[in-house]
Write a protein that holds these residues in place. Sequence first.
Motif, PDB file in Angstrom:
ATOM      1  N   GLU A 144       0.853  -1.175   0.000  1.00  0.00           N
ATOM      2  CA  GLU A 144       0.000   0.000   0.000  1.00  0.00           C
ATOM      3  C   GLU A 144       0.892   1.229   0.000  1.00  0.00           C
ATOM      4  N   PHE A 145       0.557   2.189  -0.842  1.00  0.00           N
ATOM      5  CA  PHE A 145       1.345   3.404  -0.990  1.00  0.00           C
ATOM      6  C   PHE A 145       0.507   4.597  -0.551  1.00  0.00           C
ATOM      7  N   SER A 146       1.072   5.432   0.313  1.00  0.00           N
ATOM      8  CA  SER A 146       0.422   6.696   0.640  1.00  0.00           C
ATOM      9  C   SER A 146       0.706   7.694  -0.467  1.00  0.00           C
ATOM     10  N   LEU A 147      -0.024   8.798  -0.471  1.00  0.00           N
ATOM     11  CA  LEU A 147       0.221   9.827  -1.473  1.00  0.00           C
ATOM     12  C   LEU A 147       1.617  10.419  -1.297  1.00  0.00           C
ATOM     13  N   ASP A 148       2.006  10.668  -0.061  1.00  0.00           N
ATOM     14  CA  ASP A 148       3.356  11.184   0.188  1.00  0.00           C
ATOM     15  C   ASP A 148       4.415  10.176  -0.240  1.00  0.00           C
ATOM     16  N   GLY A 149       4.120   8.891  -0.029  1.00  0.00           N
ATOM     17  CA  GLY A 149       5.066   7.864  -0.440  1.00  0.00           C
ATOM     18  C   GLY A 149       5.272   7.827  -1.938  1.00  0.00           C
ATOM     19  N   LEU A 150       4.203   8.025  -2.690  1.00  0.00           N
ATOM     20  CA  LEU A 150       4.330   8.075  -4.146  1.00  0.00           C
ATOM     21  C   LEU A 150       5.112   9.306  -4.593  1.00  0.00           C
ATOM     22  N   LYS A 151       4.944  10.402  -3.870  1.00  0.00           N
ATOM     23  CA  LYS A 151       5.586  11.653  -4.278  1.00  0.00           C
ATOM     24  C   LYS A 151       7.095  11.644  -4.058  1.00  0.00           C
ATOM     25  N   VAL A 152       7.606  10.758  -3.205  1.00  0.00           N
ATOM     26  CA  VAL A 152       9.056  10.697  -3.020  1.00  0.00           C
ATOM     27  C   VAL A 152       9.712   9.721  -3.989  1.00  0.00           C
ATOM     28  N   MET A 153       8.911   9.004  -4.755  1.00  0.00           N
ATOM     29  CA  MET A 153       9.458   8.116  -5.774  1.00  0.00           C
ATOM     30  C   MET A 153       9.865   8.929  -7.001  1.00  0.00           C
ATOM     31  N   PRO A 154      10.673   8.363  -7.892  1.00  0.00           N
ATOM     32  CA  PRO A 154      11.034   9.087  -9.118  1.00  0.00           C
ATOM     33  C   PRO A 154       9.780   9.569  -9.831  1.00  0.00           C
ATOM     34  N   SER A 155       9.829  10.777 -10.351  1.00  0.00           N
ATOM     35  CA  SER A 155       8.647  11.365 -10.973  1.00  0.00           C
ATOM     36  C   SER A 155       8.923  11.729 -12.426  1.00  0.00           C
ATOM     37  N   ARG A 156       7.851  11.994 -13.126  1.00  0.00           N
ATOM     38  CA  ARG A 156       7.951  12.444 -14.516  1.00  0.00           C
ATOM     39  C   ARG A 156       6.894  13.531 -14.731  1.00  0.00           C
ATOM     40  N   THR A 157       7.282  14.591 -15.443  1.00  0.00           N
ATOM     41  CA  THR A 157       6.352  15.644 -15.837  1.00  0.00           C
ATOM     42  C   THR A 157       6.297  15.681 -17.356  1.00  0.00           C
ATOM     43  N   GLN A 158       5.094  15.731 -17.907  1.00  0.00           N
ATOM     44  CA  GLN A 158       4.927  15.723 -19.350  1.00  0.00           C
ATOM     45  C   GLN A 158       3.729  16.595 -19.732  1.00  0.00           C
ATOM     46  N   ILE A 159       3.851  17.298 -20.840  1.00  0.00           N
ATOM     47  CA  ILE A 159       2.767  18.129 -21.358  1.00  0.00           C
ATOM     48  C   ILE A 159       2.221  17.424 -22.587  1.00  0.00           C
ATOM     49  N   THR A 160       1.004  16.920 -22.471  1.00  0.00           N
ATOM     50  CA  THR A 160       0.445  16.073 -23.512  1.00  0.00           C
ATOM     51  C   THR A 160      -0.992  16.468 -23.807  1.00  0.00           C
ATOM     52  N   ARG A 161      -1.508  15.922 -24.885  1.00  0.00           N
ATOM     53  CA  ARG A 161      -2.882  16.226 -25.307  1.00  0.00           C
ATOM     54  C   ARG A 161      -3.815  15.079 -24.950  1.00  0.00           C
ATOM     55  N   HIS A 162      -4.911  15.427 -24.349  1.00  0.00           N
ATOM     56  CA  HIS A 162      -5.976  14.489 -24.000  1.00  0.00           C
ATOM     57  C   HIS A 162      -7.001  14.529 -25.125  1.00  0.00           C
ATOM     58  N   ASP A 163      -7.238  13.391 -25.783  1.00  0.00           N
ATOM     59  CA  ASP A 163      -8.199  13.307 -26.878  1.00  0.00           C
ATOM     60  C   ASP A 163      -9.411  12.499 -26.439  1.00  0.00           C
ATOM     61  N   CYS A 164     -10.571  13.146 -26.429  1.00  0.00           N
ATOM     62  CA  CYS A 164     -11.805  12.526 -25.974  1.00  0.00           C
ATOM     63  C   CYS A 164     -12.598  11.990 -27.160  1.00  0.00           C
ATOM     64  N   VAL A 165     -13.306  10.881 -26.968  1.00  0.00           N
ATOM     65  CA  VAL A 165     -14.120  10.324 -28.039  1.00  0.00           C
ATOM     66  C   VAL A 165     -15.282  11.245 -28.407  1.00  0.00           C
ATOM     67  N   GLU A 166     -15.610  12.201 -27.542  1.00  0.00           N
ATOM     68  CA  GLU A 166     -16.676  13.151 -27.866  1.00  0.00           C
ATOM     69  C   GLU A 166     -16.234  14.185 -28.898  1.00  0.00           C
ATOM     70  N   GLY A 167     -14.937  14.231 -29.194  1.00  0.00           N
ATOM     71  CA  GLY A 167     -14.445  15.106 -30.243  1.00  0.00           C
ATOM     72  C   GLY A 167     -13.667  16.313 -29.770  1.00  0.00           C
ATOM     73  N   TRP A 168     -13.448  16.440 -28.454  1.00  0.00           N
ATOM     74  CA  TRP A 168     -12.670  17.581 -27.969  1.00  0.00           C
ATOM     75  C   TRP A 168     -11.308  17.116 -27.471  1.00  0.00           C
ATOM     76  N   SER A 169     -10.378  18.052 -27.444  1.00  0.00           N
ATOM     77  CA  SER A 169      -9.025  17.785 -26.958  1.00  0.00           C
ATOM     78  C   SER A 169      -8.585  18.928 -26.060  1.00  0.00           C
ATOM     79  N   ALA A 170      -7.636  18.638 -25.171  1.00  0.00           N
ATOM     80  CA  ALA A 170      -7.054  19.671 -24.319  1.00  0.00           C
ATOM     81  C   ALA A 170      -5.645  19.253 -23.956  1.00  0.00           C
TER      82      ALA A 170
END
Length: 258
Positions: free
Chosen positions: A109-135
């Motif tokens: 079991e991982f706490s939120l703080d426990g996950l935050k001290v693990m190696p992390s990755r930041t990425q800027i990506t596009r979310h494509d929805c089947v309804e036809g919108w993206s962000a």
Amino acid sequence: MTDHRPTRRRFLLGGALGAGAALLGCDMSVQDTPTGRVLETAEHLTRSAQRLLQGRHALAREYRATDISPRFRVNGSSMPDSDAYAALLDKRFVDWRLRVDGLVARPREFSLDGLKVMPSRTQITRHDCVEGWSAIARWTGVPLAEVLRATGILPSARYVVFHCADELEPTLDGSGRYYESIDLVDAFHPQTILAYGMNGKELSVGHGAPLRLRVERQLGYKQAKYLMRIELVDSLQGLGAGRGGYWEDRGYEWYAGI
């Protein structure tokens, strides 16, 4: 929960050939017919072709900070209708734990703080929805591969199942809980992360706090929100209607590659 509420349509994806997604009308009655079986075969071929042409570790496009969308919709659940979730939120998720079990050597079991001290990755990506919108948004989190390595995947494991806190309606197995799944190829993809941050801030409730999946080479309905448990399994047959996800049980493709 995914970050949108899809319309009742089914996708036969042509993304492996660079053609995007072709829309096919469908309802639940087609799934167990010869037509449904043809669609499932086509889905498998699409997945195989995409991975052959693009490579298993090909990256989804990443964007600049100036490309981030001014608005990112909150669709589907804006907050799980659950007293247990409300209690976790009231304490800012101090008591929340992500359970990882199933076909692993060391259930944890991982706490939120426990996950935050693990190696992390930041990425800027596009979310494509089947309804036809993206962000486009900036996501920060721990690579799913780091969490899986910490628990030791057993050789028989084939799929990673994400169990969530929210309900949309009673599910076919009677549990009412939202769930989603991916295979180990996507689980170990470098851009597949368990996100706890969005656009430089803590993940909001509407966008899936405290933790959501980002599997960037697939459509929006695969991006499960409100994660509570990750389960490693050798088959999807014992989950819901056996198709690998809440919307998949209702006619969507399990592999939603783009």
